[in-house]
Design a protein around this motif. Structure first.
Motif, PDB file in Angstrom:
ATOM      1  N   LEU A   1      29.437  53.431  43.711  1.00 24.91           N
ATOM      2  CA  LEU A   1      29.578  52.861  45.256  1.00 24.91           C
ATOM      3  C   LEU A   1      31.268  53.147  45.611  1.00 24.91           C
ATOM      4  CD1 LEU A   1      27.327  50.032  45.665  1.00 24.91           C
ATOM      5  CD2 LEU A   1      27.117  52.348  46.383  1.00 24.91           C
TER       6      LEU A   1
ATOM      7  N   VAL B   1      28.365  41.188  45.669  1.00 28.08           N
ATOM      8  CA  VAL B   1      28.288  41.797  47.172  1.00 28.08           C
ATOM      9  C   VAL B   1      27.299  42.847  46.818  1.00 28.08           C
ATOM     10  CG1 VAL B   1      29.182  42.906  48.996  1.00 28.08           C
ATOM     11  CG2 VAL B   1      30.550  40.756  47.900  1.00 28.08           C
ATOM     12  N   VAL B   2      27.709  43.795  45.725  1.00 30.91           N
ATOM     13  CA  VAL B   2      27.066  45.237  45.565  1.00 30.91           C
ATOM     14  C   VAL B   2      25.720  44.627  45.165  1.00 30.91           C
ATOM     15  CG1 VAL B   2      26.777  47.014  43.823  1.00 30.91           C
ATOM     16  CG2 VAL B   2      29.059  46.226  44.859  1.00 30.91           C
TER      17      VAL B   2
ATOM     18  N   LEU C   1      41.064  49.263  33.881  1.00 33.27           N
ATOM     19  CA  LEU C   1      40.250  49.891  34.807  1.00 33.27           C
ATOM     20  C   LEU C   1      38.701  49.844  34.070  1.00 33.27           C
ATOM     21  CD1 LEU C   1      42.810  51.147  35.723  1.00 33.27           C
ATOM     22  CD2 LEU C   1      41.413  52.625  37.049  1.00 33.27           C
TER      23      LEU C   1
ATOM     24  N   MET D   1      35.585  52.072  44.491  1.00 28.77           N
ATOM     25  CA  MET D   1      36.326  51.078  43.731  1.00 28.77           C
ATOM     26  C   MET D   1      36.255  49.568  44.344  1.00 28.77           C
ATOM     27  SD  MET D   1      39.438  53.630  42.803  1.00 28.77           S
ATOM     28  CE  MET D   1      39.708  54.381  44.443  1.00 28.77           C
ATOM     29  N   ILE D   2      35.879  48.808  43.403  1.00 23.55           N
ATOM     30  CA  ILE D   2      35.849  47.556  44.056  1.00 23.55           C
ATOM     31  C   ILE D   2      36.428  46.451  43.059  1.00 23.55           C
ATOM     32  CG2 ILE D   2      33.648  47.771  45.083  1.00 23.55           C
ATOM     33  CD1 ILE D   2      32.254  46.312  42.752  1.00 23.55           C
ATOM     34  N   PRO D   3      37.007  45.292  43.509  1.00 23.42           N
ATOM     35  CA  PRO D   3      37.623  44.398  42.634  1.00 23.42           C
ATOM     36  C   PRO D   3      36.415  43.713  41.994  1.00 23.42           C
ATOM     37  CG  PRO D   3      37.336  43.492  44.805  1.00 23.42           C
ATOM     38  CD  PRO D   3      37.134  44.949  44.842  1.00 23.42           C
ATOM     39  N   CYS D   4      36.716  42.993  40.899  1.00 19.66           N
ATOM     40  CA  CYS D   4      35.776  42.661  39.972  1.00 19.66           C
ATOM     41  C   CYS D   4      34.838  41.517  40.759  1.00 19.66           C
ATOM     42  CB  CYS D   4      36.568  41.828  38.726  1.00 19.66           C
ATOM     43  SG  CYS D   4      35.447  42.365  37.071  1.00 19.66           S
ATOM     44  N   THR D   5      35.433  40.749  41.553  1.00 21.15           N
ATOM     45  CA  THR D   5      35.077  39.631  42.042  1.00 21.15           C
ATOM     46  C   THR D   5      33.886  40.130  43.168  1.00 21.15           C
ATOM     47  OG1 THR D   5      36.880  39.727  43.613  1.00 21.15           O
ATOM     48  CG2 THR D   5      36.816  37.974  41.980  1.00 21.15           C
ATOM     49  N   SER D   6      34.003  41.293  43.549  1.00 16.31           N
ATOM     50  CA  SER D   6      32.865  41.807  44.414  1.00 16.31           C
ATOM     51  C   SER D   6      31.444  42.497  43.837  1.00 16.31           C
ATOM     52  CB  SER D   6      33.260  43.016  45.284  1.00 16.31           C
ATOM     53  OG  SER D   6      34.571  42.597  46.117  1.00 16.31           O
TER      54      SER D   6
ATOM     55  N   PRO E   1      47.780  47.930  34.156  1.00 13.98           N
ATOM     56  CA  PRO E   1      46.286  47.743  34.752  1.00 13.98           C
ATOM     57  C   PRO E   1      45.224  48.187  34.006  1.00 13.98           C
ATOM     58  CG  PRO E   1      47.782  49.457  35.588  1.00 13.98           C
ATOM     59  CD  PRO E   1      48.543  48.750  34.692  1.00 13.98           C
TER      60      PRO E   1
ATOM     61  N   LYS F   1      42.789  58.285  40.267  1.00 18.58           N
ATOM     62  CA  LYS F   1      43.778  57.070  39.427  1.00 18.58           C
ATOM     63  C   LYS F   1      44.363  57.587  38.252  1.00 18.58           C
ATOM     64  CE  LYS F   1      43.017  53.723  42.129  1.00 18.58           C
ATOM     65  NZ  LYS F   1      44.237  53.811  43.051  1.00 18.58           N
TER      66      LYS F   1
ATOM     67  N   ASP G   1      41.549  44.643  36.656  1.00 17.20           N
ATOM     68  CA  ASP G   1      42.248  44.988  37.811  1.00 17.20           C
ATOM     69  C   ASP G   1      41.420  45.839  38.543  1.00 17.20           C
ATOM     70  OD1 ASP G   1      44.999  45.403  35.993  1.00 17.20           O
ATOM     71  OD2 ASP G   1      45.220  44.017  37.841  1.00 17.20           O
ATOM     72  N   LEU G   2      40.365  46.533  38.435  1.00 14.09           N
ATOM     73  CA  LEU G   2      39.730  47.627  39.343  1.00 14.09           C
ATOM     74  C   LEU G   2      38.431  47.746  38.393  1.00 14.09           C
ATOM     75  CD1 LEU G   2      39.438  49.523  41.635  1.00 14.09           C
ATOM     76  CD2 LEU G   2      40.860  50.933  40.222  1.00 14.09           C
ATOM     77  N   VAL G   3      37.427  47.947  39.266  1.00 15.96           N
ATOM     78  CA  VAL G   3      36.022  48.248  38.690  1.00 15.96           C
ATOM     79  C   VAL G   3      35.458  49.575  39.370  1.00 15.96           C
ATOM     80  CG1 VAL G   3      33.503  47.690  38.355  1.00 15.96           C
ATOM     81  CG2 VAL G   3      35.380  45.875  38.229  1.00 15.96           C
TER      82      VAL G   3
END
Lengths: 551, 315
Positions: A532, A542-543, A463, A534-539, A461, A354, A526-528
């Motif tokens: 594991l 799930v992790v 991160l 790159m995932i969006p913060c809302t996921s 953005p 990135k 924007d991105l975490v």
């Protein structure tokens, strides 16, 4: 609902005395119960011996997973339930002697003080349930502990009460906490040793009166006497390092904690008639309480402690002591290696994708992970420059600045008040995190949410880089509910020989607030980047789900 | 002819031209087929004809083949379709010892995969047409076969609606869309790309297709989509995206610049032109905050659910 834990004579007496002193809070039912327990205790005194207690703790352990489910079915879902929660609960307030399984208290004082608004029906139901439990474990008295101190990130399946160490504004709770610390010890018969309770310092702003506020001026050992037979010296050292701010940063604190625990394990020797897997966990409890007194535990430390406790209790009983110890040391090393070192490498790999040439990167404070990423990117010959944003009173950005300049990255240094001035020229913002909460909120050093907000306003953005071991099951939407208050004296600044706010204590209406953490909503991120991917913060949930499935 | 940096598997040079020819034929024979489906068909055929000796060699050849195809058609869908195909078939690759058996299993799985995705458009249409109410005015962008299928289904359900299509320069694909809709008997108007803001107050909803769906839940689509999304957000109109699941790709762009160059321009441009900055990109990136819902064959998803699905697909 096994009534677990064996209380010894003098302890029970103390408890009953205390209960008597707090008589005004006792209801009639509680007094009846106390009388009954006195009788039981007399019986118990005859049968008391270590062997019995170890057998009992064995039984407790096997009973406990059942007890939790039993509790759910037999009791009304009142505050008694968390008391019987399963063992792997970091800083559990249960007494640390041979039993260790928490149980609902038989001492009357805690329960009414706890919830002044308890209804009579609830009390009756509890009493009934407790009587059943007493009957079930006939010859043993109940332990003297009060409810489990369940931190919010607990595996507790039902109603969560606010953990006791957080209820600082209730004086009864504080008193009880003090007594509990007194009772935490390693040998059942030594009543002289205790873990001291740190006292709050200064006027607390009312919104944060539920949090502790300690002074950093004098080192902890000058204010409290910490008997070395109770707390292992490496833990004392660690506690001092935490309280004085020598070891800071989420990763550093966790790694230091794990190293101290390694030392503890190496020096540990199983007492006769005890099992390593149970006794060691109990040994760790007072240490954890002590460390919590020095500085509230971070989410990463909490996860590390959970892991260690799980590993310890999973040691098969046929292992000899040396084998078990080596295995535990290996486990700890593996944990550090996987979750911290290798995770940092994986995160750098994703993060470097990135970073493009010509980037202007903004960082805030000193995050070990972000510094690592930037150093790696620089080694891979990416052309970028960095703007380091800093804020008082910690001024951690200076450390980050020092590290980056040392390897040759061109940096600019500003204070956070100049943020909107520099942002138009920034292409990306890299932030570290203290913890990632289950609803996608990012908990980090105070000031981070401000940076994210202004960056969003400028369409830059943001991160966030965070290892997966910092993900926690807690949910928080604001920065008030759970935070840390630092020494308010640090806000005083001396310039040109004059110290502003020198006599702030004299002004009764003035409060100084030195917050440590704040919470950033996921819309600003924007991105975490995690190990594991790159995932969006809302996921984040799930992790967490995937991780739980793995384990 | 092709970049020597790509590892050369055990195939002859002629098979490269064979591959491309097969791909082109597929595209020609069925113009309604998605380019990703054609690519997957080609890869399946390639798998059948491959004479490699090892599983690893097979995977290498397949990767090489996907690479070739992206050089011919640089759309995101071809790349994502190829990767998903590889993933789908290689899930069983370690079970059997015998190479021939293994190949057979892979071929069967490949066929299964192909069958599944050829039905995906119908599934999407079935989910989406209920969101088109009677008397609705729809705005769409450029020529998308999935959107066309959705509108066909809605028309078949006897719904009355009118459509505005943007012209979508530089290839005026919008006119093609208008033609197809006219044949369905749907009243359609072609508008200029610049007139999107003007026309948005008249429309009820916006439906667009996607060339690729990225990890954040955003989409990559024909240039002009981002503009349309921003305007519909400003007008508070719902912005729907219809896409098949094989278009989910493991990219995470932060902004327009972050989209890799290999997707931004057509394949011929990439191969022939030296100064890319002078060329005009053909796609843009729409961030997830502007998208209301995504209709896929996995169901109706919010943009944040896309990441969950991707984690399930890829991890």
């Amino acid at each position: 609902m096994a009534d677990c834990g064996e209380a010894n004579g003098p302890e029970r007496k103390n408890e009953i005395v205390r209960a008597k002193n707090e008589e005004k809070e006792l209801t009639k039912e509680e007094k009846q119960r106390l009388r009954k327990e006195k009788k039981q205790q007399k019986k118990q005194k005859e049968k008391k011996d270590d062997k019995g207690s170890s057998e009992k703790s064995g039984r407790e352990k096997t009973l406990d997973p059942l007890s939790a489910s039993q509790v759910l079915s037999t009791q009304s879902p009142t505050q008694k339930v968390p008391a019987s929660a399963p063992i792997p609960v970091p800083p559990s307030g249960a007494p640390s002697h041979s039993s260790g399984a928490p149980s609902h208290s038989s001492s009357g004082a805690p329960s009414p003080a706890d919830k002044p608004a308890k209804s009579k029906a609830e009390l009756k139901a509890e009493r009934r349930a407790r009587q059943e439990a007493d009957r079930a474990s006939k010859q043993q008295g109940s332990s003297s502990s009060s409810k489990t101190k369940a931190p919010a990130s607990d595996l507790n399946p039902v109603v969560k009460r606010l953990p006791e160490h957080v209820q600082v504004d209730d004086p009864a709770v504080v008193k009880r906490l003090a007594k509990k610390l007194e009772r935490q010890q390693t040998r059942p018969h030594s009543s002289a040793k205790k873990i001291p309770l740190r006292s709050d310092y200064g006027y607390k702003v009312s919104l944060f009166s539920h949090l502790h506020q300690y002074s950093r001026k004098a080192p902890l050992t000058q204010l409290l006497s910490i008997p070395s037979s109770v707390i292992h010296p490496s833990i004392v050292r660690l506690g001092l390092q935490y309280s004085q701010g020598i070891v800071t940063g989420s990763n550093a604190r966790s790694v230091a904690l794990l190293h101290a625990f390694k030392q503890v394990i190496m020096d540990y020797s199983t007492p006769p008639n005890e099992e390593l897997s149970r006794d060691l966990v109990n040994k760790l409890k007072p240490y954890i309480s002590f460390l919590n007194q020095c500085r509230p535990l971070s989410a990463s430390m909490g996860n590390a402690i959970k892991y260690i406790k799980k590993e310890i209790s999973n040691i098969p009983s046929q292992y000899k002591e040396e084998e078990a110890k080596t295995k535990l040391l290996e486990c700890i090393d593996k944990y550090i290696d996987e979750k911290v070192v290798l995770a940092a490498k994986a995160i750098s790999k994703y993060a470097i994708e990135k970073i493009s040439d010509g980037d202007v990167i903004l960082v805030y404070g000193c995050s070990s992970l972000v510094n690592h990423i930037l150093c790696e990117a620089f080694d891979k010959n990416r052309k970028f420059r960095v703007i380091v944003v800093d804020s008082r009173p910690r001024l951690e950005g200076r450390e980050a600045l020092r590290r980056l300049v040392q390897i040759g990255i061109s940096c600019t240094y500003v204070l956070i008040s100049a943020l909107s001035y520099v942002l138009p020229e920034v292409s990306k913002v890299f932030l570290g995190a203290h913890a990632l909460l289950a609803n996608g909120y990012v908990m980090s050093r105070v000031g981070t949410s401000q940076i994210a907000l202004v960056a969003r306003a400028f369409n830059v953005p943001v991160l966030v880089c965070c290892e997966t071991y910092k993900f926690c099951e807690r949910v928080q939407t604001d920065s008030f509910v759970s935070n840390e208050l630092d020494d308010p004296d640090e806000l005083m600044v001396t310039r040109k020989g004059k110290t502003q706010l020198e006599d702030w204590h004299d002004l009764s209406t003035l409060g100084l607030l030195n917050l440590v953490y704040d919470v950033t909503p996921p819309d600003f991120v924007d991105l975490v980047i995690t190990d594991l991917g790159m995932i969006p913060c809302t996921s984040v949930p799930v992790v967490l789900r995937v991780k739980n499935v793995d384990q | 002819m092709y970049n020597g940096g790509v590892p050369r598997p055990s195939v002859l040079l002629e098979s490269w031209t064979e591959l491309v020819e097969y791909f082109r034929t597929q595209m020609r024979t069925d113009p309604d087929m998605a380019s990703a489906v054609a690519a997957i068909r080609t890869l399946l055929e390639f798998l059948r004809r491959d004479k490699g000796e090892t599983i690893l060699g097979l995977r290498e050849s397949l990767k090489w083949a996907t690479d070739c195809l992206t050089r011919v058609d640089s759309s995101v869908a071809v790349s994502s379709g190829g990767e998903l195909f590889l993933r789908f078939i290689s899930l069983t690759s370690l079970e059997h010892q015998d190479l021939a058996r293994c190949k057979k299993v892979m071929e069967e799985r490949g066929e299964l995969f192909l069958e599944k995705i050829s039905l995906s458009r119908t599934k999407v249409a079935k989910l989406c047409h209920t969101f088109i109410k009677d008397g609705a005015k729809i705005l769409t962008h450029s020529y998308s076969r999935v959107v066309l299928r959705v509108l066909e289904k809605a028309a078949a359900e006897k719904k009355r609606f009118t459509v505005y299509v943007t012209e979508s320069q530089p290839d005026t694909a919008g006119r093609q869309m208008a033609e197809a809709l006219r044949r369905l008997g749907v009243p359609v108007t072609v508008v200029l790309d610049a007139a999107v803001g003007y026309v948005l107050e008249k429309v009820d909803l916006v439906i667009v297709g996607a060339e690729g769906v990225v990890e954040s839940g955003g989409i990559i689509n024909k240039i002009g989509t981002y503009q349309m999304a921003v305007c519909s957000k400003a007008h508070n109109k719902p912005f729907y995206v219809v896409a098949e699941s094989f278009k989910f790709v493991r990219l995470y762009p932060l902004n327009q610049q972050d989209v890799p160059d290999r997707f931004k321009y057509k394949a011929d441009t990439l191969n022939n032109v030296s100064e890319l900055s002078k060329e005009h990109p053909v796609i843009d990136y729409t961030p997830p905050s502007l998208i209301t819902l995504l209709f896929t064959d996995l169901g109706v998803l919010t943009p944040s659910a896309v990441s969950d699905e991707l984690i399930k697909l890829y991890l």
